[in-house]
Every structure is written in C-alpha cells, then in structure tokens.
Design a protein around this motif. Structure first.
Motif, PDB file in Angstrom:
ATOM      1  N   LEU A  32     -17.071  22.134   0.220  1.00  0.00           N
ATOM      2  CA  LEU A  32     -17.398  22.762   1.497  1.00  0.00           C
ATOM      3  C   LEU A  32     -18.678  22.149   2.050  1.00  0.00           C
ATOM      4  O   LEU A  32     -19.572  21.768   1.295  1.00  0.00           O
ATOM      5  N   PRO A  41     -18.850  29.954  -3.077  1.00  0.00           N
ATOM      6  CA  PRO A  41     -17.418  29.688  -3.045  1.00  0.00           C
ATOM      7  C   PRO A  41     -17.105  28.215  -3.296  1.00  0.00           C
ATOM      8  O   PRO A  41     -17.859  27.338  -2.875  1.00  0.00           O
ATOM      9  N   GLU A  42     -16.011  27.983  -4.004  1.00  0.00           N
ATOM     10  CA  GLU A  42     -15.536  26.625  -4.263  1.00  0.00           C
ATOM     11  C   GLU A  42     -14.114  26.508  -3.759  1.00  0.00           C
ATOM     12  O   GLU A  42     -13.299  27.421  -3.941  1.00  0.00           O
ATOM     13  N   VAL A  43     -13.818  25.381  -3.129  1.00  0.00           N
ATOM     14  CA  VAL A  43     -12.500  25.140  -2.550  1.00  0.00           C
ATOM     15  C   VAL A  43     -11.806  24.017  -3.303  1.00  0.00           C
ATOM     16  O   VAL A  43     -12.423  23.010  -3.645  1.00  0.00           O
ATOM     17  N   TRP A  81      -4.015  25.575  -0.801  1.00  0.00           N
ATOM     18  CA  TRP A  81      -5.470  25.664  -0.668  1.00  0.00           C
ATOM     19  C   TRP A  81      -5.946  26.882  -1.432  1.00  0.00           C
ATOM     20  O   TRP A  81      -5.274  27.919  -1.434  1.00  0.00           O
ATOM     21  N   GLN A  82      -7.086  26.753  -2.079  1.00  0.00           N
ATOM     22  CA  GLN A  82      -7.635  27.864  -2.865  1.00  0.00           C
ATOM     23  C   GLN A  82      -9.141  27.936  -2.650  1.00  0.00           C
ATOM     24  O   GLN A  82      -9.809  26.910  -2.552  1.00  0.00           O
ATOM     25  N   ILE A  83      -9.657  29.179  -2.593  1.00  0.00           N
ATOM     26  CA  ILE A  83     -11.099  29.398  -2.455  1.00  0.00           C
ATOM     27  C   ILE A  83     -11.509  30.553  -3.350  1.00  0.00           C
ATOM     28  O   ILE A  83     -10.804  31.558  -3.440  1.00  0.00           O
ATOM     29  N   THR A  84     -12.650  30.384  -4.026  1.00  0.00           N
ATOM     30  CA  THR A  84     -13.180  31.432  -4.897  1.00  0.00           C
ATOM     31  C   THR A  84     -14.016  32.406  -4.051  1.00  0.00           C
ATOM     32  O   THR A  84     -14.350  32.114  -2.903  1.00  0.00           O
ATOM     33  N   THR A 102     -10.274  35.321  -5.779  1.00  0.00           N
ATOM     34  CA  THR A 102      -9.860  33.931  -5.551  1.00  0.00           C
ATOM     35  C   THR A 102      -8.508  33.917  -4.851  1.00  0.00           C
ATOM     36  O   THR A 102      -7.532  34.490  -5.323  1.00  0.00           O
TER      37      THR A 102
END
Length: 114
Positions: A19, A29-31, A49-52, A105
């Motif tokens: 990001l 957050p990590e994508v 797509w994934q985001i924490t 997540t």
C-alpha cells in the motif's frame, strides 16, 4: 487467458501488493492479490484481493466484487456506507473516494473495468 479455468479462491496463493503509506489511516494493513485474467487491452481485470485489519483510503475503478471471507465497512464519500462480509456482492463506481475499515482479514474476488 488462453483457455477456461476454475480456481478455489480461499486457497489461492497471493503475492504482496504494498500500500502507498498515504492510504493508511490506522493500523498496519497488508494487501496481497493475484490477477487471474486480464483483457488484451488491459482495461478489464479479474482477480483476488486480500487486506488485513486496519483503515485505508482509496479512489476506486468500476468494480464488482464478492467477499469470500472477512468483513469490512466501506464509506463512500458523498454516498452510502457499505457493510460487507462473506457472500456479499458490492459495486463501486470509478472515481468513488472510499474509506475501508477492515474488521477481519477480507478476501474478495473482483472484476474491474478501467
């Protein structure tokens, strides 16, 4: 894409998509993501797509997505507040300025048109 395919989204391997630090409002957050198909002209993209958890801002493209797991609240500037979780479909319009508050997540399958 040279042929038809199927992919089990919950188990798909994703790669980091860092990001822009200016997008992060709070948390860490990590994508991660994976493009699974792109049109020859690059204007249509399908992927995962994934985001924490955390809070981030974004300016959207035309997108339809389905949440596979996790949950988030998406505030659209001058628009609705969307609460999404597993099985929910959402549509975002190009130019929408959004704030994503990711509670768990979130993993989604998406189709974007640029």
């Amino acid at each position: 894409m040279t042929h038809s395919f199927a992919l089990h989204i919950p188990d798909a391997d994703l790669v980091p998509e860092p990001l822009d630090p200016e997008q992060i409002v709070s948390g860490q957050p990590e994508v991660t993501g994976k493009v699974v198909w792109e049109s020859p002209d690059g204007r249509r993209i399908h992927g995962i797509w994934q985001i924490t958890p955390g809070v981030v801002t974004d300016t959207e493209a035309d997108e339809l997505f389905v949440v596979i797991s996790g949950s988030a609240t998406i505030e659209v500037e001058d628009g609705p507040v969307l609460t999404v979780g597993p099985g929910d479909m959402a549509v975002l319009r190009a130019g929408d300025r959004t704030t994503w508050t990711v509670h768990e997540t979130l993993r989604k399958a998406y189709a974007i048109t640029l």
